[in-house]
Scaffold this active site. Structure first.
Site, mmCIF file in Angstrom:
data_model
loop_
_atom_site.group_PDB
_atom_site.id
_atom_site.type_symbol
_atom_site.label_atom_id
_atom_site.label_comp_id
_atom_site.label_asym_id
_atom_site.label_seq_id
_atom_site.Cartn_x
_atom_site.Cartn_y
_atom_site.Cartn_z
ATOM 1 C CG ASN A 129 -2.148 -0.932 0.923
ATOM 2 O OD1 ASN A 129 -2.928 -0.687 0.011
ATOM 3 N ND2 ASN A 129 -2.249 -2.010 1.684
ATOM 4 C CG MET A 138 1.050 -5.280 11.910
ATOM 5 S SD MET A 138 -0.654 -5.400 11.311
ATOM 6 C CE MET A 138 -1.222 -6.799 12.283
ATOM 7 C CG LEU A 167 -1.594 5.174 16.063
ATOM 8 C CD1 LEU A 167 -2.114 6.143 14.999
ATOM 9 C CD2 LEU A 167 -0.092 5.368 16.264
ATOM 10 C CG ASN A 188 -6.148 1.550 9.278
ATOM 11 O OD1 ASN A 188 -5.056 1.164 8.863
ATOM 12 N ND2 ASN A 188 -7.011 0.726 9.862
ATOM 13 C CG HIS A 206 -10.101 -3.125 8.562
ATOM 14 N ND1 HIS A 206 -9.236 -3.617 9.521
ATOM 15 C CD2 HIS A 206 -11.171 -3.954 8.557
ATOM 16 C CE1 HIS A 206 -9.773 -4.688 10.073
ATOM 17 N NE2 HIS A 206 -10.948 -4.919 9.511
ATOM 18 C CD GLU A 265 -6.026 -4.346 1.497
ATOM 19 O OE1 GLU A 265 -5.174 -3.652 2.061
ATOM 20 O OE2 GLU A 265 -6.264 -5.516 1.842
HETATM 21 C C1 GRF Z 1 -3.309 -4.800 4.147
HETATM 22 O O1 GRF Z 1 -4.044 -5.953 3.883
HETATM 23 C C2 GRF Z 1 -4.111 -3.805 4.946
HETATM 24 O O2 GRF Z 1 -5.471 -3.847 4.654
HETATM 25 C C3 GRF Z 1 -3.887 -4.256 6.363
HETATM 26 O O3 GRF Z 1 -2.538 -4.676 6.389
HETATM 27 C C4 GRF Z 1 -2.137 -5.092 5.074
HETATM 28 C C5 GRF Z 1 -0.917 -4.320 4.722
HETATM 29 O O4 GRF Z 1 -0.326 -4.748 3.523
HETATM 30 N N1 GRF Z 1 -4.183 -3.204 7.293
HETATM 31 P P1 GRF Z 1 0.904 -3.984 2.898
HETATM 32 O O5 GRF Z 1 2.014 -3.965 3.953
HETATM 33 O O6 GRF Z 1 0.478 -2.600 2.528
HETATM 34 O O7 GRF Z 1 1.324 -4.795 1.714
#
Ligand code: GRF
Length: 195
Positions: free
Chosen positions: A22, A95, A98, A112, A114, A179
């Site tokens: 992402n 992970m 906050l 964020n 999700h 995503e």
């Molecule tokens: C994604 O699936 C996001 O939705 C979740 O954590 C993952 C992160 O993936 N919160 P990346 O590190 O961006 O590849």
């Protein structure tokens, strides 16, 4: 905010813990000449995160933060955010949760992503829950972070069909592609309506 080529750009800090796909997609959009934002800083709580390779390759300023003592870690992060004039924080696979104090300091300035159709399946193991509950659809949500887990205002959501033979892994893999498209779009939407 920074002025680049005479135009105002939003300074973003992306928080990661792992892979960083992402982050990569957020970064890619910022390379566009007319982009409304720049990724000014990356915060990472894991020295071995794969995403740091992307950060180094793109010569982005980054800070790895030891989270053994959360209060200290957050103070360090807050200092860097201030120093780099950060306008918006994007959590991308970060992970750590906050603290309320931290969120208050950047109220309505933290996004964020999700991997579920919120408000369904907050927290971890979303794909497992979707399969177990025989859902016909799943998806992903970009939302504002407030003090309740995965509960802030929704900015953008995309739906995806769950196929007959899907398992946790296949769902996660297909959804990740979505995503990666949705997050930068959601950032642009947020910027144009809120900043
Ligand atoms: C994604 O699936 C996001 O939705 C979740 O954590 C993952 C992160 O993936 N919160 P990346 O590190 O961006 O590849």
């Amino acid at each position: 905010m920074e002025k680049l080529n005479g135009k105002k750009k939003i300074n973003i800090a992306v928080f990661i813990s792992g892979r960083g796909t992402n982050l990569k997609s957020i970064l890619n959009l910022s390379k566009n000449k007319n982009s409304k934002y720049i990724v000014k800083l990356v915060i990472c709580n894991n020295n071995n995160a794969k995403g740091l390779k992307i950060v180094k390759r793109n010569k982005i300023k980054f800070q790895t933060v030891n989270y053994e003592i959360k209060r200290k870690a957050e103070n360090k992060i807050l200092f860097s955010l201030k120093k780099n004039n950060i306008d918006l924080i994007c959590l991308a696979g970060f992970m750590k949760i906050l603290s309320k104090k931290f969120i208050k300091k950047y109220k309505n300035r933290i996004l964020n992503i999700h991997p579920s159709l919120l408000p369904k399946y907050k927290g971890l193991n979303t794909h497992k829950k979707v399969i177990l509950n025989k859902e016909k659809f799943t998806g992903c949500t970009v939302h504002i972070v407030n003090s309740k887990l995965d509960s802030g205002k929704i900015i953008l959501q995309r739906k995806m069909k769950v196929l007959k033979n899907d398992n946790e892994k296949t769902l996660a893999k297909r959804l990740l592609i979505i995503e990666n498209k949705v997050y930068p779009k959601a950032i642009l939407k947020f910027i144009s309506t809120n900043l």
